[in-house]
Design an enzyme around this catalytic site. Structure first.
Site: not given
Ligand code: NAD
Length: 944
Positions: A704, A738
């Site tokens: 997502e 999001c």
């Molecule tokens: P992010 O991608 O920076 O982090 C998400 C998670 O992934 C965190 O736990 C992070 O530590 C982990 N992560 C980071 N790098 C990684 C890697 N290389 N391998 C595995 N895991 C890794 O996102 P964020 O800043 O926490 O959240 C914001 C983003 O999430 C926005 O883009 C938002 O649109 C999206 N979001 C989407 C939905 C949806 O349902 N589509 C819902 C909520 C948030």
């Protein structure tokens, strides 16, 4: 005691004086309203058409809208059919003329003027005919300070012009919600402070003329503040003024205690107050809103109860004279007769009580009341037709609901005491999962409890968050999480999970756990545990994540809903499918897919983590939870709720960075599913890693990702509603959802008006620490987000023209605050309109047509949420078909999807089309298996 016979006699006397004039009998408007009262399809089409009419700028569009609305409904006979036929056959120019004229005439019937001078003319006529009046200015929804100022100024100038009327004859009615731009039920003190300066001016002007000022009681959400406001005025502002008034609505389930409370207060403080008793005008809306939120319905559901409560209250008010000067507002002859009889029986002088009726409604009854020498005041709305339309539509709704009722009663001469058990409303129902609903922060005890819990937590020490493997807590190198509203406050000291911890956790993990029923029970118990700690978890979210109270509570609500909903879904899926044929058994069953890595974002720190984790668990998979670093304390509290209900070896909690923990988990062959919610770039990194994995079981990914969500505003949109919806969608939780709206694509014809309104509404948002109940805009998650957003704002300013550029108040504590920015005239290809910015930045572009708007809306890499404001059925249908988004919202804000009701998720670069909180979600964590067994032996098929 009331003498029942006297009430009936009084009612009969009024009824015998009711005479419809020939004009009223033949008038096509009367006939249409009458017809509408018995034909729900016609009524719905009529109301919707009347609502959109002021926004239509050509006769062609008027005819088109009329046809579209009336064609949707099944109107086969009678008056409605004739009207439909006539409009269909007439040329557009005459249709436009006739319909506008008709609606104008209707508006004039319910509104006494379109400006102060036409109003004054009508007031003089009323006064000459012996009517007293209370003037109500109707208009646009007040969403900006300027609009609130205009509303207040309108009254102060009007009051001066009421000089020539007798003070007992003239009065005004005010809506407290129109006196400030942000009427916030969770922040009574601040809301009253915002209302107060404008109100004070009006009161001072009215006091000079000794006018009565009524405060309309609007909805359940505004009730408590209105009651507090009146007490403050009587205590502080005008302690000796005896001409303030409030309204008690007898349909409200707390009307009796409200009345008792205010009467006792008046007695104890020796104050005088006018009280208008009404039945209430927002019945449908109150019911539907409460039902949607799963709140107790705040209004009586049977009409008889409202009517009998009206009489009980009439009694209370009359007995409270002289503290209370009662006014009986109704068009029901029985109710009017009851009030009249009680007042007369109690010998209240005629200048101290009265009957009140709505201007234009039930005119024959108004004349009859006058003929019976009952003191009568008319509630007189005025205002421009366009903004007054909202009012008019509601009046029409009431009118069409009541009109026949009135006539029947008069015809039948049935004025018996109302039976509280009669007139039950049809039951509201909804299919599927019923949300637990948000908290109602308009209730003082809810506000107090939330605030106490927050204060308690701030006083307590910082939470220590460990790594958890097989039920064993382990300490590692610590990192801190901070309160983004007050950066010096450390919320959690979190152990960073090491490589060896991950390996240890992965080593002994079983492939699956529990029987399906046991698992569903366990996840429901987790839902209960979250419910029990709801205030506590909300306060923690406010502290660690910077969500204001309503947003934090919504996060907890969604988490609880996920638990109950997924348990319910798991029970549905558990039964194997049987497709047996003679001699052959065919079964289809689901098994767990295997260990799942849960990689969560910080922006819904509890809800998303809970959703992904409980879905995997209830489907039978062990989980390896990798929370977002910034919100690991919240994640740990969730794990604490989870632990007592699931075996130790199936829950591992691995806080730490994405690179060191998340990526290692994704790469590990033991992990069969990666459930990830986060950014586009990380989602794609995960996809890449998984594609390279050397593994036996192919890793599944549930991804997502981000969004660049647009709201389209068409020329027929209700601009007030569009403004409120855009502001909520773009700036709720600082735009860090999001689903947030970051693009507006507006039709050129209404672009200027919308931009003007957006500017005013954005200006009214209060930037405050998240724990302040009056916080609209709190902090963003951390300093790097703040710096990134400030850069993005700079770029946006250079790419377009600024509509609103907010600033952070100087006296705010040290937190990561970013003020909202709205920019217009952006190229759809600009960075601001193409990239997810994840903050309070809103870009606007204009479109020539709805087709162009859809094209612009679709021309981004993402497809998550989208919205449309339009009142044309053909436009709505087109957008439904062509707007490429996972979740489309029409004529409402685009955030706040409810579990089960609005399954959530997008496609393109927003995700793989999976839907959290939907009926298919659990299957991503399951492996379907088909088993076929031949049971034929020696030609015997195994059954007769
Ligand atoms: P992010 O991608 O920076 O982090 C998400 C998670 O992934 C965190 O736990 C992070 O530590 C982990 N992560 C980071 N790098 C990684 C890697 N290389 N391998 C595995 N895991 C890794 O996102 P964020 O800043 O926490 O959240 C914001 C983003 O999430 C926005 O883009 C938002 O649109 C999206 N979001 C989407 C939905 C949806 O349902 N589509 C819902 C909520 C948030």
């Amino acid at each position: 005691m009331v003498d029942e016979a006297k009430i009936i006699k009084q009612a009969e006397k009024i009824a015998s004086n009711v005479q419809k004039s020939w004009y009223e009998t033949l008038n096509p408007i009367e006939r249409s309203l009458d017809y509408a009262s018995n034909n729900p399809g016609f009524k719905k089409a009529l109301l919707r058409f009347v609502d959109v009419l002021p926004a239509l700028d050509s006769n062609k569009k008027i005819k088109q809208a009329f046809n579209e609305y009336f064609d949707e409904e099944d109107i086969k006979e009678g008056w409605g059919k004739h009207i439909k036929y006539a409009i269909n056959t007439l040329p557009a120019w005459s249709v436009g003329y006739v319909l506008k004229k008709g609606v104008n005439m209707t508006a004039q019937r319910f509104m006494a003027g379109f400006n102060q001078s036409t109003l004054l003319n009508e007031l003089h006529t009323l006064s000459n005919n012996g009517y007293a009046f209370s003037v109500d200015k109707v208009g646009e929804d007040v969403l900006s300070a300027k609009a609130a100022d205009r509303y207040a100024d309108e009254y102060t100038t009007l009051i001066k012009k009421l000089d020539s009327f007798d003070a007992n004859q003239a009065s005004i009615s005010i809506k407290p919600t129109a006196l400030c731009a942000r009427f916030n039920p969770s922040a009574p003190t601040e809301t009253i402070n915002r209302i107060y300066p404008r109100l004070k001016k009006i009161i001072e002007a009215a006091q000079e003329k000794k006018l009565i000022i009524y405060f309309d009681m609007e909805t359940d959400q505004t009730r408590n503040i209105t009651l507090s406001l009146i007490k403050k005025l009587l205590q502080v502002t005008v302690p000796n003024y005896e001409r303030l008034g409030i309204v008690i609505q007898s349909y409200h389930t707390e009307c009796l205690s409200d009345a008792d409370n205010i009467i006792n207060w008046l007695r104890n403080n020796d104050k005088r107050l006018h009280v208008r008793l009404v039945k209430g005008a927002y019945w449908n809306e109150e019911r539907a809103q409460a039902f949607r939120r799963n709140w107790p319905i705040p209004v009586y559901e049977n009409k008889g109860k409202t009517d009998s409560m009206y009489e009980k209250l009439a009694h209370r008010l009359v007995n409270a004279y002289p503290y209370v000067k009662p006014a009986f507002g109704s068009h029901n002859i029985r109710s009017l007769a009851c009030g009249t009889t009680l007042a007369r029986q109690a010998d209240i002088p005629d200048q101290d009580w009265e009957v009140q009726m709505l201007y234009g409604m039930g005119r024959p009854i108004q004349r009859a009341v006058k003929r019976c020498a009952i003191p009568l005041r008319l509630y007189v709305p005025y205002g421009k037709l366009l903004p007054g339309m909202g009012y008019l539509v509601r009046r029409l709704l009431e009118n069409t609901a009541n009109q026949s009722f009135l006539q029947n009663k008069i015809k039948q001469g049935n004025f018996n005491k109302p039976d509280p058990d009669s007139g039950s409303a049809s039951k509201m129902t909804a299919r599927g999962y019923k949300t637990i609903g948000p908290r109602n922060y308009s209730r003082p005890h809810t506000i107090e409890k939330q605030s106490e819990e927050y204060k308690k937590q701030v006083k307590e020490t910082t939470t220590t968050v460990p790594v958890l493997i097989n039920g064993q807590t382990i300490k590692g190198d610590e990192f801190d999480s901070h309160n983004p509203s007050y950066t010096s406050q450390i919320v959690g000291k979190i152990s960073h999970c090491k490589k060896q911890h991950i390996q240890k956790a992965l080593k002994k993990t079983p492939n699956q756990w529990g029987a399906s029923e046991t698992r569903a029970d366990a996840i429901e118990a987790v839902g209960d545990a979250l419910q029990n700690r709801r205030y506590e978890l909300s306060a923690l979210i406010t502290r660690e994540n910077g969500k204001n109270w309503t947003e934090a509570d919504a996060d907890v609500m969604e988490a609880i809903d996920f638990c109950y909903y997924y348990a319910q879904q798991a029970r549905k899926i558990k039964d194997e499918r049987n497709r047996d044929v003679p001699g052959e058994i065919n079964r289809y069953q689901y098994r767990p897919y295997g260990p799942a890595a849960i990689i969560a974002p910080w922006n819904f720190p509890l809800a998303i983590l809970t959703g992904m984790t409980t879905a995997a668990l209830v489907a039978g998979n062990p989980v390896f939870i990798k929370p977002a670093m910034a919100t690991s304390t919240i994640a740990w509290e969730f794990v604490r709720c989870l632990r007592p209900h699931v075996p130790d070896e199936v829950v591992h909690f691995l806080p730490g960075s994405g690179k060191q923990v998340g990526e290692r988990l994704v790469k590990n062959p033991t992990i069969n599913t990666v459930a990830f919610t986060g950014s586009r770039s990380v989602g794609n990194t995960i996809r890449g890693i998984v594609a390279q994995k050397d593994e036996t079981v192919m890793t599944r990914t549930v991804l997502e990702m981000g969004g660049k969500n647009a709201i389209i505003v068409g020329p027929s949109a209700d601009i007030d509603k569009a403004t409120a919806g855009i502001i909520e969608s773009a700036f709720g939780y600082q735009g860090q959802k999001c689903s947030a709206c970051s693009r507006v694509i507006v039709h050129k014809n209404c672009a200027d008006e919308l931009q003007k309104r957006l500017r005013g509404a954005a200006k009214a948002l209060s930037i405050k620490p998240a724990d302040n109940p009056d916080c609209d805009i709190g902090p963003v998650i951390n300093n790097s987000a703040k710096e990134r957003l400030e850069k993005a704002k700079k770029k946006a300013r250079s790419e377009g023209r600024v509509v609103y550029d907010g600033s952070v108040p100087k006296n705010i504590p040290d937190g990561h605050y970013v003020a909202p920015l709205i920019v217009k005239q952006l190229s759809p290809q600009s960075d601001t309109m193409q990239n997810e910015l994840f903050g309070p930045i809103l870009g606007i572009t204009t479109a020539e047509s709805i087709d162009q708007a859809i094209k612009i809306a679709n021309n981004v890499d993402y497809a998550l949420t989208g919205g449309l404001y339009s009142r044309m059925p053909s436009v709505i249908n087109k957008v439904k078909q062509q707007f490429e988004v996972g979740n489309l919202y029409i004529n409402r804000d685009i955030t706040g999807a409810v579990v089960g009701r609005q399954p959530f998720g997008g496609f393109k670069q927003s995700g793989k089309g999976t839907k959290a909180g939907g009926p298919d979600y659990l299957k991503h964590f399951m492996l379907p298996k088909t088993i076929t067994e031949n049971i034929t032996r020696k030609g015997y098929p195994g059954q007769e």
